[in-house]
Design a protein around this motif. Sequence first.
Motif, PDB file in Angstrom:
ATOM      1  N   PRO A   1       0.806  -1.231   0.000  1.00 11.41           N
ATOM      2  CA  PRO A   1       0.000   0.000   0.000  1.00 11.41           C
ATOM      3  C   PRO A   1       0.831   1.270   0.000  1.00 11.41           C
ATOM      4  O   PRO A   1       1.980   1.289   0.448  1.00 11.41           O
ATOM      5  CB  PRO A   1      -0.815  -0.117   1.282  1.00 11.41           C
ATOM      6  N   CYS A   2       0.198   2.338  -0.491  1.00 13.03           N
ATOM      7  CA  CYS A   2       0.781   3.673  -0.494  1.00 13.03           C
ATOM      8  C   CYS A   2       0.085   4.504   0.576  1.00 13.03           C
ATOM      9  O   CYS A   2      -0.689   3.994   1.385  1.00 13.03           O
ATOM     10  CB  CYS A   2       0.576   4.326  -1.864  1.00 13.03           C
ATOM     11  N   GLN A   3       0.337   5.803   0.585  1.00  8.23           N
ATOM     12  CA  GLN A   3      -0.468   6.777   1.315  1.00  8.23           C
ATOM     13  C   GLN A   3      -1.382   7.466   0.304  1.00  8.23           C
ATOM     14  O   GLN A   3      -1.017   7.618  -0.871  1.00  8.23           O
ATOM     15  CB  GLN A   3       0.411   7.806   2.028  1.00  8.23           C
ATOM     16  N   TYR A   4      -2.558   7.904   0.772  1.00  4.98           N
ATOM     17  CA  TYR A   4      -3.570   8.400  -0.163  1.00  4.98           C
ATOM     18  C   TYR A   4      -4.208   9.685   0.340  1.00  4.98           C
ATOM     19  O   TYR A   4      -4.365   9.895   1.547  1.00  4.98           O
ATOM     20  CB  TYR A   4      -4.680   7.346  -0.353  1.00  4.98           C
ATOM     21  N   ASP A   5      -4.596  10.545  -0.602  1.00  3.29           N
ATOM     22  CA  ASP A   5      -5.445  11.703  -0.352  1.00  3.29           C
ATOM     23  C   ASP A   5      -6.678  11.578  -1.240  1.00  3.29           C
ATOM     24  O   ASP A   5      -6.563  11.169  -2.403  1.00  3.29           O
ATOM     25  CB  ASP A   5      -4.738  13.014  -0.701  1.00  3.29           C
ATOM     26  N   PHE A   6      -7.844  11.959  -0.721  1.00  2.13           N
ATOM     27  CA  PHE A   6      -9.080  11.796  -1.474  1.00  2.13           C
ATOM     28  C   PHE A   6      -9.780  13.139  -1.655  1.00  2.13           C
ATOM     29  O   PHE A   6      -9.860  13.928  -0.707  1.00  2.13           O
ATOM     30  CB  PHE A   6     -10.005  10.806  -0.762  1.00  2.13           C
ATOM     31  N   PRO A   7     -10.324  13.403  -2.858  1.00  2.00           N
ATOM     32  CA  PRO A   7     -10.855  14.731  -3.192  1.00  2.00           C
ATOM     33  C   PRO A   7     -12.303  14.938  -2.789  1.00  2.00           C
ATOM     34  O   PRO A   7     -13.143  15.344  -3.603  1.00  2.00           O
ATOM     35  CB  PRO A   7     -10.697  14.768  -4.714  1.00  2.00           C
ATOM     36  N   VAL A   8     -12.650  14.653  -1.559  1.00  2.00           N
ATOM     37  CA  VAL A   8     -14.025  14.835  -1.092  1.00  2.00           C
ATOM     38  C   VAL A   8     -14.014  15.377   0.331  1.00  2.00           C
ATOM     39  O   VAL A   8     -13.069  15.150   1.082  1.00  2.00           O
ATOM     40  CB  VAL A   8     -14.820  13.508  -1.127  1.00  2.00           C
ATOM     41  N   SER A   9     -15.112  16.071   0.683  1.00  2.00           N
ATOM     42  CA  SER A   9     -15.207  16.619   2.039  1.00  2.00           C
ATOM     43  C   SER A   9     -16.589  16.431   2.632  1.00  2.00           C
ATOM     44  O   SER A   9     -16.910  17.047   3.657  1.00  2.00           O
ATOM     45  CB  SER A   9     -14.846  18.111   2.037  1.00  2.00           C
TER      46      SER A   9
END
Length: 344
Positions: free
Chosen positions: A131-139
């Motif tokens: 696995p990687c680290q992730y950012d997600f485009p939702v709030s």
Amino acid sequence: MRSSSLLLASAGLAAAAPFSYPLANGFPNLNSTEMEQVYKLAGGTPPNGALPSSLKPNGVQALQLIAANELFEVAFFTELVHNITSKVRGYSDGNHKYIIDTLTSVINQEEVHVLAANGVLASANKTTIQPCQYDFPVSDFRSAIALAQTFTDVVLGVLPAAQGLFAADGGDEAALVPIVGSIIGQEGQQSGYYRFLQKKVASAAPLLTGGAPQFAYTAISQFIVPGSCPNIEVIGLKAFPALTLESTPRANNSVQTFSVSGAVSAANATLVYISGQNLPVSVRVSNVTMAGNKTTFAASFPYQSGFDRGLTLGALVAGANKRFNSTADVAASTLFGPALIEVD
């Protein structure tokens, strides 16, 4: 969860710490007790038959891409459930037992998908994906479900291509064809649920939009924190620069606005749409303007020329008035993309 230029314009903007593994249960490294709990919550287990002992290069790449995608999905839904149950602002719409129970099942089902894909790779002495680290485009909950529907639609487009590779390779890989088919069905159930939550017709179209490995890998890459992956480069795919849809298409013919980071020449570029199982549709690029490193341009969106409801992929390709007979040919010529366009 942060914004991404590739994905839906409706996504909210929020700054948060990147999502990191392992999960609270230790995933992706589970002991036997933890694994049994995952199977219980998932509603089933990975296949218990003999695993392939040999894989050809295309089969390896397909399984590694599947594993990378499933790891991203586990991360996304784990963070989503956390935001709902922790009563993070914007997520109250998801605070219902049925929704939480469903998404919890999805998390564990995606964990099983990871275990299955990496298990086949390990059986054939090939590199498993970490696995990687992730950012997600939702709030908020609504934008999270819209995004979940979109990336699930992308997955549904590329898994049949994996089936084709396994079938063409033959040998041990032939046994993977029905297994991937069962995953397609499971992901289809998910997509219908996410559409239902948005009050859309549950099944988008008679034939869903196909995809290409490069497009799926690009979509995954938009969520990854740069430099955080231990070994995703072994997949051997390169992410395309983003093609951003700046406008909102409807279910009719229109002109849409796109942007890229880089130079575009109307005399030497074509925008190509992929919708359903139809032949790709090519349109001209016009009204090209550049400000700094950002280029904006217009292109017609001929929805009434045979586009299917749901996901349409857009790609900017090299050459004027280019025509293509397959999604694979489009991917091979892509400069920027894919734009992920949802029309219902």
